[in-house]
Design a protein around this motif. Structure first.
Motif, PDB file in Angstrom:
ATOM      1  N   VAL A  60     -18.832  -8.118  14.915  1.00  0.00           N
ATOM      2  CA  VAL A  60     -20.020  -8.546  14.170  1.00  0.00           C
ATOM      3  C   VAL A  60     -20.029 -10.065  13.993  1.00  0.00           C
ATOM      4  CG1 VAL A  60     -21.287  -8.362  12.000  1.00  0.00           C
ATOM      5  CG2 VAL A  60     -20.277  -6.334  13.016  1.00  0.00           C
ATOM      6  N   GLN A  61     -18.863 -10.658  13.793  1.00  0.00           N
ATOM      7  CA  GLN A  61     -18.811 -12.112  13.692  1.00  0.00           C
ATOM      8  C   GLN A  61     -19.230 -12.759  15.009  1.00  0.00           C
ATOM      9  OE1 GLN A  61     -18.629 -14.151  11.301  1.00  0.00           O
ATOM     10  NE2 GLN A  61     -18.390 -16.071  12.425  1.00  0.00           N
ATOM     11  N   GLY A  62     -18.733 -12.243  16.126  1.00  0.00           N
ATOM     12  CA  GLY A  62     -19.120 -12.777  17.420  1.00  0.00           C
ATOM     13  C   GLY A  62     -20.613 -12.639  17.680  1.00  0.00           C
ATOM     14  N   LEU A  63     -21.172 -11.479  17.330  1.00  0.00           N
ATOM     15  CA  LEU A  63     -22.606 -11.262  17.498  1.00  0.00           C
ATOM     16  C   LEU A  63     -23.403 -12.203  16.606  1.00  0.00           C
ATOM     17  CD1 LEU A  63     -25.013  -9.682  18.633  1.00  0.00           C
ATOM     18  CD2 LEU A  63     -24.602  -7.941  16.872  1.00  0.00           C
ATOM     19  N   SER A  64     -22.940 -12.406  15.375  1.00  0.00           N
ATOM     20  CA  SER A  64     -23.623 -13.312  14.453  1.00  0.00           C
ATOM     21  C   SER A  64     -23.671 -14.728  15.017  1.00  0.00           C
ATOM     22  CB  SER A  64     -22.905 -13.326  13.094  1.00  0.00           C
ATOM     23  OG  SER A  64     -22.950 -12.060  12.479  1.00  0.00           O
ATOM     24  N   GLU A  65     -22.546 -15.187  15.550  1.00  0.00           N
ATOM     25  CA  GLU A  65     -22.504 -16.538  16.105  1.00  0.00           C
ATOM     26  C   GLU A  65     -23.423 -16.653  17.317  1.00  0.00           C
ATOM     27  OE1 GLU A  65     -18.497 -17.837  16.771  1.00  0.00           O
ATOM     28  OE2 GLU A  65     -17.857 -17.341  14.720  1.00  0.00           O
ATOM     29  N   SER A  66     -23.445 -15.624  18.154  1.00  0.00           N
ATOM     30  CA  SER A  66     -24.288 -15.630  19.347  1.00  0.00           C
ATOM     31  C   SER A  66     -25.772 -15.726  18.981  1.00  0.00           C
ATOM     32  CB  SER A  66     -24.034 -14.366  20.165  1.00  0.00           C
ATOM     33  OG  SER A  66     -24.904 -14.275  21.274  1.00  0.00           O
ATOM     34  N   LEU A  67     -26.200 -14.874  18.035  1.00  0.00           N
ATOM     35  CA  LEU A  67     -27.614 -14.865  17.651  1.00  0.00           C
ATOM     36  C   LEU A  67     -28.014 -16.151  16.936  1.00  0.00           C
ATOM     37  CD1 LEU A  67     -28.014 -11.179  16.396  1.00  0.00           C
ATOM     38  CD2 LEU A  67     -28.538 -12.115  18.658  1.00  0.00           C
ATOM     39  N   ALA A  68     -27.137 -16.641  16.055  1.00  0.00           N
ATOM     40  CA  ALA A  68     -27.440 -17.882  15.336  1.00  0.00           C
ATOM     41  C   ALA A  68     -27.526 -19.054  16.307  1.00  0.00           C
ATOM     42  CB  ALA A  68     -26.379 -18.145  14.275  1.00  0.00           C
ATOM     43  N   PHE A  69     -26.648 -19.084  17.285  1.00  0.00           N
ATOM     44  CA  PHE A  69     -26.670 -20.144  18.302  1.00  0.00           C
ATOM     45  C   PHE A  69     -27.962 -20.085  19.110  1.00  0.00           C
ATOM     46  CE2 PHE A  69     -25.703 -21.396  22.729  1.00  0.00           C
ATOM     47  CZ  PHE A  69     -25.419 -22.743  22.520  1.00  0.00           C
ATOM     48  N   ALA A  70     -28.378 -18.874  19.484  1.00  0.00           N
ATOM     49  CA  ALA A  70     -29.624 -18.719  20.236  1.00  0.00           C
ATOM     50  C   ALA A  70     -30.813 -19.229  19.428  1.00  0.00           C
ATOM     51  CB  ALA A  70     -29.831 -17.257  20.620  1.00  0.00           C
ATOM     52  N   GLN A  71     -30.856 -18.860  18.148  1.00  0.00           N
ATOM     53  CA  GLN A  71     -31.958 -19.302  17.295  1.00  0.00           C
ATOM     54  C   GLN A  71     -32.002 -20.827  17.175  1.00  0.00           C
ATOM     55  OE1 GLN A  71     -31.020 -16.988  13.731  1.00  0.00           O
ATOM     56  NE2 GLN A  71     -32.844 -15.728  14.041  1.00  0.00           N
ATOM     57  N   LYS A  72     -30.860 -21.446  16.912  1.00  0.00           N
ATOM     58  CA  LYS A  72     -30.820 -22.891  16.692  1.00  0.00           C
ATOM     59  C   LYS A  72     -31.039 -23.672  17.984  1.00  0.00           C
ATOM     60  CE  LYS A  72     -28.326 -22.870  12.351  1.00  0.00           C
ATOM     61  NZ  LYS A  72     -27.334 -23.542  11.501  1.00  0.00           N
ATOM     62  N   SER A  73     -30.865 -22.985  19.121  1.00  0.00           N
ATOM     63  CA  SER A  73     -31.121 -23.622  20.409  1.00  0.00           C
ATOM     64  C   SER A  73     -32.570 -23.450  20.845  1.00  0.00           C
ATOM     65  CB  SER A  73     -30.191 -23.039  21.481  1.00  0.00           C
ATOM     66  OG  SER A  73     -28.839 -23.289  21.174  1.00  0.00           O
ATOM     67  N   GLY A  74     -33.365 -22.793  20.003  1.00  0.00           N
ATOM     68  CA  GLY A  74     -34.775 -22.613  20.305  1.00  0.00           C
ATOM     69  C   GLY A  74     -35.069 -21.513  21.298  1.00  0.00           C
ATOM     70  N   MET A  75     -34.120 -20.604  21.488  1.00  0.00           N
ATOM     71  CA  MET A  75     -34.302 -19.518  22.440  1.00  0.00           C
ATOM     72  C   MET A  75     -35.038 -18.346  21.807  1.00  0.00           C
ATOM     73  SD  MET A  75     -32.909 -20.636  25.230  1.00  0.00           S
ATOM     74  CE  MET A  75     -32.651 -19.170  26.239  1.00  0.00           C
ATOM     75  N   ASP A  76     -35.663 -17.527  22.651  1.00  0.00           N
ATOM     76  CA  ASP A  76     -36.260 -16.267  22.221  1.00  0.00           C
ATOM     77  C   ASP A  76     -35.133 -15.243  22.136  1.00  0.00           C
ATOM     78  OD1 ASP A  76     -37.403 -13.636  22.267  1.00  0.00           O
ATOM     79  OD2 ASP A  76     -39.271 -14.475  23.051  1.00  0.00           O
ATOM     80  N   VAL A  77     -34.776 -14.868  20.907  1.00  0.00           N
ATOM     81  CA  VAL A  77     -33.620 -13.987  20.709  1.00  0.00           C
ATOM     82  C   VAL A  77     -33.795 -12.659  21.437  1.00  0.00           C
ATOM     83  CG1 VAL A  77     -32.310 -12.676  18.989  1.00  0.00           C
ATOM     84  CG2 VAL A  77     -32.927 -15.052  18.537  1.00  0.00           C
ATOM     85  N   GLU A  78     -34.991 -12.109  21.424  1.00  0.00           N
ATOM     86  CA  GLU A  78     -35.224 -10.829  22.095  1.00  0.00           C
ATOM     87  C   GLU A  78     -34.947 -10.928  23.590  1.00  0.00           C
ATOM     88  OE1 GLU A  78     -35.952  -7.629  21.256  1.00  0.00           O
ATOM     89  OE2 GLU A  78     -35.416  -8.323  19.252  1.00  0.00           O
ATOM     90  N   LYS A  79     -35.382 -12.006  24.198  1.00  0.00           N
ATOM     91  CA  LYS A  79     -35.148 -12.182  25.625  1.00  0.00           C
ATOM     92  C   LYS A  79     -33.660 -12.357  25.915  1.00  0.00           C
ATOM     93  CE  LYS A  79     -39.595 -14.099  27.092  1.00  0.00           C
ATOM     94  NZ  LYS A  79     -40.276 -15.269  27.708  1.00  0.00           N
ATOM     95  N   VAL A  80     -32.994 -13.122  25.063  1.00  0.00           N
ATOM     96  CA  VAL A  80     -31.552 -13.324  25.240  1.00  0.00           C
ATOM     97  C   VAL A  80     -30.818 -11.992  25.172  1.00  0.00           C
ATOM     98  CG1 VAL A  80     -29.474 -14.335  24.234  1.00  0.00           C
ATOM     99  CG2 VAL A  80     -31.569 -15.700  24.405  1.00  0.00           C
ATOM    100  N   VAL A  81     -31.118 -11.217  24.129  1.00  0.00           N
ATOM    101  CA  VAL A  81     -30.435  -9.930  23.949  1.00  0.00           C
ATOM    102  C   VAL A  81     -30.763  -8.962  25.076  1.00  0.00           C
ATOM    103  CG1 VAL A  81     -30.281  -7.890  22.469  1.00  0.00           C
ATOM    104  CG2 VAL A  81     -30.201 -10.172  21.453  1.00  0.00           C
ATOM    105  N   GLU A  82     -32.010  -8.977  25.532  1.00  0.00           N
ATOM    106  CA  GLU A  82     -32.398  -8.092  26.626  1.00  0.00           C
ATOM    107  C   GLU A  82     -31.497  -8.300  27.840  1.00  0.00           C
ATOM    108  OE1 GLU A  82     -36.294  -6.996  29.402  1.00  0.00           O
ATOM    109  OE2 GLU A  82     -36.271  -8.845  28.227  1.00  0.00           O
TER     110      GLU A  82
END
Length: 288
Positions: A183-205
């Motif tokens: 969960v910590q790894g997933l949290s860091e991944s999603l937070a990094f995607a958000q702060k990088s201006g990425m579309d989280v849904e596309k990243v996760v897909e």
């Protein structure tokens, strides 16, 4: 069909006891808050009892799902405790996540009174309990497990005997250790995607289809990205479980550096007022 007592009607125990009743077992329930036990009985057609001692009268199987070591001792021991009132040959099945030490303590008391004892912590969260799709990891004698397993099928997706008494709790610790780091790894991944201006849904897909994919990613990424943490397993309970893991690791000389670190991150979440948030709220530390 069996006569069963169920002790503890929290977010897990309430639906678990309901599955037992739906399977045709005669179920008597006890809960520290008596009104909740009466509500369950009215909803599921079973009966409620005022004390653990009254609940277990005549029961072939007694299931427990309470909060911690002290709660387990409270329902098992003393004048109103379950172990002193169960019929000889009955089996006590504990679904609480507790220390292996208290498990062995209660199992010894049970054995001295001619009772079977199976420690059977569960994984799958509230949704797993409600849907009858829990992973049940058991410790105890083969004969006791073989008798209890058909009863546990009412809410189990998988139910396995892991070894002697205490082995179920050790397996649950392995489960919580694995979840904490994930969960910590997933949290860091999603937070990094958000702060990088990425579309989280596309990243996760994309990344969920590769080695990064997990149950947590599939089932929690949307709510994590939205900052919604009002479901699932509470941070307060996770810290209780991780404390058990860290103490057990000290006993056997195992190193759990990531688990210890994530435990402190959960402490920060508690400081943010998130003690009752679900465990995916680790991301809140990174996005505030």
């Amino acid at each position: 069909m069996a006569q069963v007592a169920f002790l503890g009607l929290g977010v897990m125990g309430y639906p678990m006891a309901g599955h037992l009743a739906a399977a045709g077992h005669q179920v008597t329930v006890y809960n520290r808050t008596a009104e909740k036990a009466r509500k369950w009985a009215g909803q599921h057609g079973g009966t409620s009892a005022a004390t653990p001692r009254e609940a277990v009268a005549g029961a072939e199987f007694v299931m427990a799902c309470v909060g911690n070591d002290d709660d387990l001792r409270a329902i098992c021991l003393g004048d109103d405790g379950a172990l002193g009132a169960m019929d000889k040959g009955a089996i006590f099945v504990d679904h609480t996540t507790v220390s292996a030490a208290v498990t062995r303590e209660m199992a010894t008391v049970a054995a001295d009174r001619g009772l079977g004892y199976v420690d059977a912590p569960v994984s799958g969260g509230q949704a797993g309990a409600e849907n009858g799709q829990l992973s049940v990891m058991c410790g105890g004698a083969q004969a006791d497990f073989d008798r209890a397993a058909p009863i546990l099928d009412a809410y189990a997706k998988i139910c396995r005997l892991m070894g002697e008494v205490g082995s179920g709790q050790i397996t649950k610790m392995c489960n919580q250790i694995a979840i904490a780091g994930l969960v910590q790894g997933l949290s860091e991944s999603l937070a990094f995607a958000q702060k990088s201006g990425m579309d989280v849904e596309k990243v996760v897909e994309v990344i969920s289809q590769g080695a990064a994919g997990s149950w947590q990613m599939a089932n929690r990424h949307k709510t994590m990205a939205a900052g919604e943490f009002e479901h699932g397993f509470a941070v307060d309970w996770m810290r209780k479980d991780l404390g058990i893991c860290l103490a057990a690791a000290d006993e056997v000389g195992a190193a759990l550096p990531v688990t210890a670190l994530v435990d402190q991150f959960y402490k920060e979440v508690q400081g943010m007022g998130g003690g009752r948030w679900d465990t995916s709220s680790l991301i809140a530390r990174l996005t505030r």
